[in-house]
Write a protein that holds these residues in place. Structure first.
Motif, PDB file in Angstrom:
ATOM      1  N   LEU A 240       0.824  -1.207   0.000  1.00 39.91           N
ATOM      2  CA  LEU A 240       0.000   0.000   0.000  1.00 39.91           C
ATOM      3  C   LEU A 240       0.861   1.262   0.000  1.00 39.91           C
ATOM      4  O   LEU A 240       0.526   2.251  -0.667  1.00 39.91           O
ATOM      5  N   ALA A 241       1.968   1.230   0.725  1.00 42.14           N
ATOM      6  CA  ALA A 241       2.873   2.389   0.754  1.00 42.14           C
ATOM      7  C   ALA A 241       3.470   2.630  -0.629  1.00 42.14           C
ATOM      8  O   ALA A 241       3.551   3.769  -1.099  1.00 42.14           O
ATOM      9  N   HIS A 242       3.885   1.546  -1.292  1.00 48.56           N
ATOM     10  CA  HIS A 242       4.443   1.666  -2.638  1.00 48.56           C
ATOM     11  C   HIS A 242       3.378   2.170  -3.612  1.00 48.56           C
ATOM     12  O   HIS A 242       3.656   3.043  -4.454  1.00 48.56           O
ATOM     13  N   TRP A 243       2.177   1.643  -3.496  1.00 52.72           N
ATOM     14  CA  TRP A 243       1.065   2.071  -4.361  1.00 52.72           C
ATOM     15  C   TRP A 243       0.790   3.561  -4.171  1.00 52.72           C
ATOM     16  O   TRP A 243       0.592   4.292  -5.150  1.00 52.72           O
ATOM     17  N   SER A 244       0.785   4.013  -2.939  1.00 54.57           N
ATOM     18  CA  SER A 244       0.515   5.428  -2.672  1.00 54.57           C
ATOM     19  C   SER A 244       1.561   6.316  -3.327  1.00 54.57           C
ATOM     20  O   SER A 244       1.227   7.339  -3.943  1.00 54.57           O
ATOM     21  N   ARG A 245       2.819   5.919  -3.212  1.00 53.78           N
ATOM     22  CA  ARG A 245       3.895   6.727  -3.787  1.00 53.78           C
ATOM     23  C   ARG A 245       3.782   6.822  -5.305  1.00 53.78           C
ATOM     24  O   ARG A 245       4.053   7.867  -5.884  1.00 53.78           O
ATOM     25  N   THR A 246       3.370   5.746  -5.937  1.00 52.64           N
ATOM     26  CA  THR A 246       3.351   5.718  -7.401  1.00 52.64           C
ATOM     27  C   THR A 246       2.056   6.272  -7.998  1.00 52.64           C
ATOM     28  O   THR A 246       2.006   6.534  -9.200  1.00 52.64           O
ATOM     29  N   HIS A 247       1.023   6.445  -7.161  1.00 56.97           N
ATOM     30  CA  HIS A 247      -0.269   6.882  -7.700  1.00 56.97           C
ATOM     31  C   HIS A 247      -0.675   8.299  -7.291  1.00 56.97           C
ATOM     32  O   HIS A 247      -1.615   8.849  -7.867  1.00 56.97           O
ATOM     33  N   PHE A 248       0.006   8.877  -6.317  1.00 56.20           N
ATOM     34  CA  PHE A 248      -0.435  10.167  -5.809  1.00 56.20           C
ATOM     35  C   PHE A 248       0.713  11.155  -5.723  1.00 56.20           C
ATOM     36  O   PHE A 248       1.876  10.771  -5.556  1.00 56.20           O
ATOM     37  N   SER A 249       0.359  12.430  -5.794  1.00 62.69           N
ATOM     38  CA  SER A 249       1.335  13.487  -5.554  1.00 62.69           C
ATOM     39  C   SER A 249       1.702  13.497  -4.075  1.00 62.69           C
ATOM     40  O   SER A 249       1.058  12.846  -3.253  1.00 62.69           O
ATOM     41  N   THR A 250       2.729  14.257  -3.742  1.00 65.81           N
ATOM     42  CA  THR A 250       3.161  14.343  -2.351  1.00 65.81           C
ATOM     43  C   THR A 250       2.026  14.802  -1.458  1.00 65.81           C
ATOM     44  O   THR A 250       1.824  14.267  -0.353  1.00 65.81           O
ATOM     45  N   ARG A 251       1.243  15.762  -1.915  1.00 65.22           N
ATOM     46  CA  ARG A 251       0.137  16.278  -1.106  1.00 65.22           C
ATOM     47  C   ARG A 251      -0.929  15.214  -0.850  1.00 65.22           C
ATOM     48  O   ARG A 251      -1.532  15.178   0.222  1.00 65.22           O
ATOM     49  N   ASP A 252      -1.172  14.345  -1.801  1.00 66.10           N
ATOM     50  CA  ASP A 252      -2.258  13.368  -1.685  1.00 66.10           C
ATOM     51  C   ASP A 252      -1.788  11.995  -1.197  1.00 66.10           C
ATOM     52  O   ASP A 252      -2.573  11.047  -1.186  1.00 66.10           O
ATOM     53  N   GLN A 253      -0.536  11.873  -0.818  1.00 64.90           N
ATOM     54  CA  GLN A 253      -0.013  10.579  -0.382  1.00 64.90           C
ATOM     55  C   GLN A 253      -0.821  10.031   0.790  1.00 64.90           C
ATOM     56  O   GLN A 253      -1.268  10.766   1.668  1.00 64.90           O
ATOM     57  N   HIS A 254      -0.978   8.710   0.807  1.00 65.63           N
ATOM     58  CA  HIS A 254      -1.696   8.022   1.886  1.00 65.63           C
ATOM     59  C   HIS A 254      -0.666   7.376   2.824  1.00 65.63           C
ATOM     60  O   HIS A 254      -0.003   6.410   2.447  1.00 65.63           O
ATOM     61  N   PHE A 255      -0.549   7.900   4.014  1.00 64.51           N
ATOM     62  CA  PHE A 255       0.455   7.451   4.971  1.00 64.51           C
ATOM     63  C   PHE A 255      -0.056   6.250   5.767  1.00 64.51           C
ATOM     64  O   PHE A 255      -1.163   6.284   6.321  1.00 64.51           O
ATOM     65  N   ILE A 256       0.769   5.201   5.840  1.00 60.86           N
ATOM     66  CA  ILE A 256       0.436   4.061   6.696  1.00 60.86           C
ATOM     67  C   ILE A 256       0.543   4.511   8.147  1.00 60.86           C
ATOM     68  O   ILE A 256       1.569   5.035   8.587  1.00 60.86           O
ATOM     69  N   THR A 257      -0.537   4.284   8.900  1.00 63.78           N
ATOM     70  CA  THR A 257      -0.641   4.770  10.276  1.00 63.78           C
ATOM     71  C   THR A 257      -1.074   3.643  11.191  1.00 63.78           C
ATOM     72  O   THR A 257      -1.915   2.820  10.824  1.00 63.78           O
ATOM     73  N   THR A 258      -0.500   3.605  12.401  1.00 60.28           N
ATOM     74  CA  THR A 258      -0.873   2.582  13.374  1.00 60.28           C
ATOM     75  C   THR A 258      -0.967   3.213  14.758  1.00 60.28           C
ATOM     76  O   THR A 258      -0.685   4.402  14.934  1.00 60.28           O
ATOM     77  N   GLY A 259      -1.330   2.378  15.721  1.00 57.75           N
ATOM     78  CA  GLY A 259      -1.326   2.814  17.111  1.00 57.75           C
ATOM     79  C   GLY A 259       0.059   2.915  17.702  1.00 57.75           C
ATOM     80  O   GLY A 259       0.203   3.273  18.873  1.00 57.75           O
ATOM     81  N   GLY A 260       1.079   2.613  16.894  1.00 54.79           N
ATOM     82  CA  GLY A 260       2.454   2.898  17.280  1.00 54.79           C
ATOM     83  C   GLY A 260       3.159   1.868  18.137  1.00 54.79           C
ATOM     84  O   GLY A 260       4.349   2.019  18.415  1.00 54.79           O
ATOM     85  N   GLY A 261       2.474   0.818  18.552  1.00 53.51           N
ATOM     86  CA  GLY A 261       3.076  -0.149  19.459  1.00 53.51           C
ATOM     87  C   GLY A 261       3.677  -1.352  18.756  1.00 53.51           C
ATOM     88  O   GLY A 261       3.975  -1.307  17.556  1.00 53.51           O
TER      89      GLY A 261
END
Length: 267
Positions: A98-119
């Motif tokens: 998904l991270a690779h897909w986001s980088r190749t399909h969206f501009s920097t402004r529209d990037q989709h960041f993988i997010t978690t609860g951090g643990g």
């Protein structure tokens, strides 16, 4: 005489305000407007770790004629941990794709960041997958006594620490464009049902595709068909999420739904 707020209540209000304002500034500074959020158990470990434990126990069992119940229980726990470790690998793989897909399909402004609860656990796996794909990844942590400590794969500067659950949940949800929910415990169930309720009651401002990854686990844990049968849930409410068992299946569903939503919104 003007009313005064109790000091203890004021302290909580100040903390909530701080945890609303500071993340907003951080997200704005880093141009974060879209996220794909992974939930799941902090206890699920990578397969190499669980395999090592299984190998150790099998070595210990060799040549032992009689084994007590405690030894059998230890082997049973290790076997279950090894079975569940496949979800760590799946979360890592799906996150990376998904991270690779986001980088190749969206501009920097529209990037989709993988997010978690951090643990640790599933959260670590998802942050790890995005990090190894060379993409920034966010951790939204909470200070609690056990299990929850920041994993090492969160991008420096994108690790947030919360004292309150309401504000943590708000920021996990606010920019979410998709949710991937792996097997987990009470915390995962709490997060899933809260978001599911927002979707069902139309309090969420937009459609958010939800994946329940691991149908065997989820269908055994929550029998939604029982709710439908007893008329405490409409069958149409089951359309708010989708079961997936394969990384490619979840990837296709999430990416298709995100792109379809963008077409509907004209963005």
């Amino acid at each position: 005489m003007p009313a005064t707020i109790d000091k203890n209540l004021q302290k909580h209000l100040d903390q909530l305000q701080k945890e609303l304002r500071e993340p907003a500034e951080l997200f704005a500074k880093n141009g974060i407007h879209n996220t794909i959020v992974f939930f799941g158990s902090a206890r699920i470990k990578p397969q190499d770790s669980t395999q090592s434990e299984m190998d150790r126990l099998h070595r210990d069992f060799k040549g032992v004629m009689m084994k007590d119940q405690e030894e059998w229980d230890e082997l049973d726990r290790a076997s279950h941990a090894h079975y569940m470790s496949r979800f760590y690998e799946a979360a890592e793989s799906l996150s990376g794709k998904l991270a690779h897909w986001s980088r190749t399909h969206f501009s920097t402004r529209d990037q989709h960041f993988i997010t978690t609860g951090g643990g640790p656990g599933i959260m670590e796996a998802a942050n790890k997958g995005a990090s190894q794909a060379g993409e920034p990844t966010i951790g939204i942590n909470i200070r609690i006594p056990t299990e929850q400590h920041p994993n090492p794969y969160i991008t420096p500067g994108l690790s947030l620490h919360f004292e309150t659950f309401p504000m943590r949940k708000f920021w996990l949800m606010y920019f979410a464009r998709a949710l991937v929910i792996f097997p987990g415990g009470i915390g995962t169930l709490d997060e899933f049902f809260e978001i599911y309720t927002l979707m069902k009651t139309r309090k969420a401002t937009r459609y958010i595709p939800i994946v329940l990854f691991g149908s065997e686990y989820w269908k055994e844990l929550i029998n939604f068909e029982t709710l439908v049968r007893f008329n405490t849930l409409d069958r149409s409410s089951l359309d708010f999420f989708r079961y997936c068992d394969e990384v490619d299946e979840a990837f296709s569903f999430i990416t298709d739904e995100i792109m379809r939503d963008r077409e509907r919104s004209g963005s």
